[in-house]
Design a protein around this motif. Sequence first.
Motif, mmCIF file in Angstrom:
data_model
loop_
_atom_site.group_PDB
_atom_site.id
_atom_site.type_symbol
_atom_site.label_atom_id
_atom_site.label_comp_id
_atom_site.label_asym_id
_atom_site.label_seq_id
_atom_site.Cartn_x
_atom_site.Cartn_y
_atom_site.Cartn_z
ATOM 1 N N PRO A 45 0.803 -1.226 0.000
ATOM 2 C CA PRO A 45 0.000 0.000 0.000
ATOM 3 C C PRO A 45 0.839 1.280 0.000
ATOM 4 C CG PRO A 45 -0.866 -1.566 1.579
ATOM 5 C CD PRO A 45 0.462 -2.099 1.116
ATOM 6 N N THR A 46 0.370 2.241 -0.791
ATOM 7 C CA THR A 46 0.961 3.571 -0.826
ATOM 8 C C THR A 46 -0.162 4.587 -0.659
ATOM 9 O OG1 THR A 46 0.793 3.668 -3.234
ATOM 10 C CG2 THR A 46 2.887 2.912 -2.327
ATOM 11 N N PHE A 47 0.191 5.803 -0.292
ATOM 12 C CA PHE A 47 -0.792 6.841 -0.049
ATOM 13 C C PHE A 47 -0.666 7.953 -1.088
ATOM 14 C CE2 PHE A 47 -0.017 4.803 3.985
ATOM 15 C CZ PHE A 47 -1.301 4.624 4.481
ATOM 16 N N LEU A 48 -1.807 8.444 -1.549
ATOM 17 C CA LEU A 48 -1.864 9.597 -2.441
ATOM 18 C C LEU A 48 -2.832 10.587 -1.820
ATOM 19 C CD1 LEU A 48 -1.321 11.076 -5.129
ATOM 20 C CD2 LEU A 48 -3.232 9.794 -6.087
ATOM 21 N N THR A 49 -2.375 11.795 -1.535
ATOM 22 C CA THR A 49 -3.203 12.814 -0.900
ATOM 23 C C THR A 49 -3.577 13.878 -1.926
ATOM 24 O OG1 THR A 49 -2.142 12.430 1.212
ATOM 25 C CG2 THR A 49 -3.297 14.511 0.962
ATOM 26 N N ILE A 50 -4.861 14.217 -1.978
ATOM 27 C CA ILE A 50 -5.372 15.210 -2.923
ATOM 28 C C ILE A 50 -6.028 16.334 -2.129
ATOM 29 C CG2 ILE A 50 -6.906 15.632 -4.879
ATOM 30 C CD1 ILE A 50 -6.736 12.474 -5.277
ATOM 31 N N ASP A 51 -5.396 17.507 -2.153
ATOM 32 C CA ASP A 51 -5.958 18.692 -1.510
ATOM 33 C C ASP A 51 -7.033 19.290 -2.410
ATOM 34 O OD1 ASP A 51 -4.162 18.599 0.656
ATOM 35 O OD2 ASP A 51 -2.644 19.629 -0.528
ATOM 36 N N ASN A 52 -8.057 19.865 -1.809
ATOM 37 C CA ASN A 52 -9.122 20.563 -2.535
ATOM 38 C C ASN A 52 -9.566 19.772 -3.781
ATOM 39 O OD1 ASN A 52 -10.934 22.395 -3.544
ATOM 40 N ND2 ASN A 52 -9.542 24.112 -3.555
ATOM 41 N N PRO A 53 -10.158 18.590 -3.597
ATOM 42 C CA PRO A 53 -10.496 17.744 -4.730
ATOM 43 C C PRO A 53 -11.475 18.389 -5.722
ATOM 44 C CG PRO A 53 -11.499 16.928 -2.715
ATOM 45 C CD PRO A 53 -10.559 18.009 -2.319
ATOM 46 N N ILE A 54 -12.314 19.291 -5.271
ATOM 47 C CA ILE A 54 -13.247 19.959 -6.184
ATOM 48 C C ILE A 54 -12.472 20.750 -7.240
ATOM 49 C CG2 ILE A 54 -15.091 21.683 -6.345
ATOM 50 C CD1 ILE A 54 -15.929 18.972 -5.079
ATOM 51 N N LYS A 55 -11.381 21.363 -6.834
ATOM 52 C CA LYS A 55 -10.560 22.142 -7.755
ATOM 53 C C LYS A 55 -9.621 21.257 -8.571
ATOM 54 C CE LYS A 55 -6.937 25.636 -7.889
ATOM 55 N NZ LYS A 55 -5.948 26.325 -7.078
ATOM 56 N N ASN A 56 -9.102 20.194 -7.966
ATOM 57 C CA ASN A 56 -8.018 19.425 -8.568
ATOM 58 C C ASN A 56 -8.415 18.128 -9.261
ATOM 59 O OD1 ASN A 56 -5.830 21.198 -7.854
ATOM 60 N ND2 ASN A 56 -6.238 20.620 -5.740
ATOM 61 N N LEU A 57 -9.679 17.753 -9.199
ATOM 62 C CA LEU A 57 -10.144 16.545 -9.874
ATOM 63 C C LEU A 57 -11.345 16.864 -10.756
ATOM 64 C CD1 LEU A 57 -10.111 13.958 -6.946
ATOM 65 C CD2 LEU A 57 -8.423 14.191 -8.769
ATOM 66 N N LYS A 58 -11.595 16.010 -11.705
ATOM 67 C CA LYS A 58 -12.771 16.135 -12.560
ATOM 68 C C LYS A 58 -13.782 15.080 -12.096
ATOM 69 C CE LYS A 58 -14.313 15.699 -17.311
ATOM 70 N NZ LYS A 58 -13.921 15.311 -18.669
ATOM 71 N N PHE A 59 -14.988 15.518 -11.779
ATOM 72 C CA PHE A 59 -16.022 14.601 -11.314
ATOM 73 C C PHE A 59 -17.100 14.428 -12.374
ATOM 74 C CE2 PHE A 59 -14.131 16.070 -7.375
ATOM 75 C CZ PHE A 59 -14.048 14.896 -6.650
ATOM 76 N N GLU A 60 -17.638 13.233 -12.420
ATOM 77 C CA GLU A 60 -18.712 12.899 -13.342
ATOM 78 C C GLU A 60 -19.894 12.406 -12.501
ATOM 79 O OE1 GLU A 60 -19.387 9.216 -16.323
ATOM 80 O OE2 GLU A 60 -17.538 10.368 -16.634
ATOM 81 N N GLU A 61 -21.046 12.999 -12.694
ATOM 82 C CA GLU A 61 -22.223 12.606 -11.907
ATOM 83 C C GLU A 61 -22.816 11.318 -12.464
ATOM 84 O OE1 GLU A 61 -26.421 14.382 -10.220
ATOM 85 O OE2 GLU A 61 -25.522 15.309 -11.970
ATOM 86 N N LYS A 62 -23.036 10.374 -11.563
ATOM 87 C CA LYS A 62 -23.725 9.131 -11.906
ATOM 88 C C LYS A 62 -24.773 8.898 -10.828
ATOM 89 C CE LYS A 62 -20.215 6.779 -14.515
ATOM 90 N NZ LYS A 62 -19.496 5.536 -14.737
ATOM 91 N N ILE A 63 -25.980 8.639 -11.241
ATOM 92 C CA ILE A 63 -27.062 8.382 -10.288
ATOM 93 C C ILE A 63 -27.254 6.875 -10.176
ATOM 94 C CG2 ILE A 63 -29.517 8.704 -9.814
ATOM 95 C CD1 ILE A 63 -29.253 11.382 -11.386
ATOM 96 N N VAL A 64 -27.143 6.380 -8.952
ATOM 97 C CA VAL A 64 -27.298 4.963 -8.671
ATOM 98 C C VAL A 64 -28.576 4.791 -7.859
ATOM 99 C CG1 VAL A 64 -26.276 2.934 -7.591
ATOM 100 C CG2 VAL A 64 -24.799 4.660 -8.671
ATOM 101 N N LYS A 65 -29.476 3.998 -8.380
ATOM 102 C CA LYS A 65 -30.741 3.754 -7.673
ATOM 103 C C LYS A 65 -30.652 2.505 -6.832
ATOM 104 C CE LYS A 65 -33.643 6.065 -11.046
ATOM 105 N NZ LYS A 65 -34.827 5.963 -11.901
ATOM 106 N N SER A 66 -31.184 2.562 -5.634
ATOM 107 C CA SER A 66 -31.224 1.392 -4.765
ATOM 108 C C SER A 66 -32.304 0.453 -5.213
ATOM 109 C CB SER A 66 -31.511 1.834 -3.327
ATOM 110 O OG SER A 66 -30.540 2.729 -2.891
ATOM 111 N N LYS A 67 -32.089 -0.810 -4.954
ATOM 112 C CA LYS A 67 -33.098 -1.816 -5.315
ATOM 113 C C LYS A 67 -34.109 -1.942 -4.226
ATOM 114 C CE LYS A 67 -30.245 -4.531 -8.340
ATOM 115 N NZ LYS A 67 -29.698 -5.833 -8.641
#
Length: 67
Positions: A45-67
């Motif tokens: 195991p190694t660690f990767l730290t991401i500060d301010n993820p809203i600024k530094n990552l690209k997010f894609e919205e996916k809607i998952v429905k519960s069964k």
Amino acid sequence: MINVLYEGIRAKKGKFRLTEKEFLKASEYQKDYIITLVLDLDNEPTFLTIDNPIKNLKFEEKIVKSK
């Protein structure tokens, strides 16, 4: 106060998800929000730290429905 979210990924690289609540908190706290990824859980195991993820990552919205 710093808010930290930990996520584990079994391989050396991969994708992870945020819940809607986690995304909203990351948006609210931005500079005070950190995601720490623990990579390669099955081997060395190694660690990767991401500060301010809203600024530094690209997010894609996916809607998952519960069964």
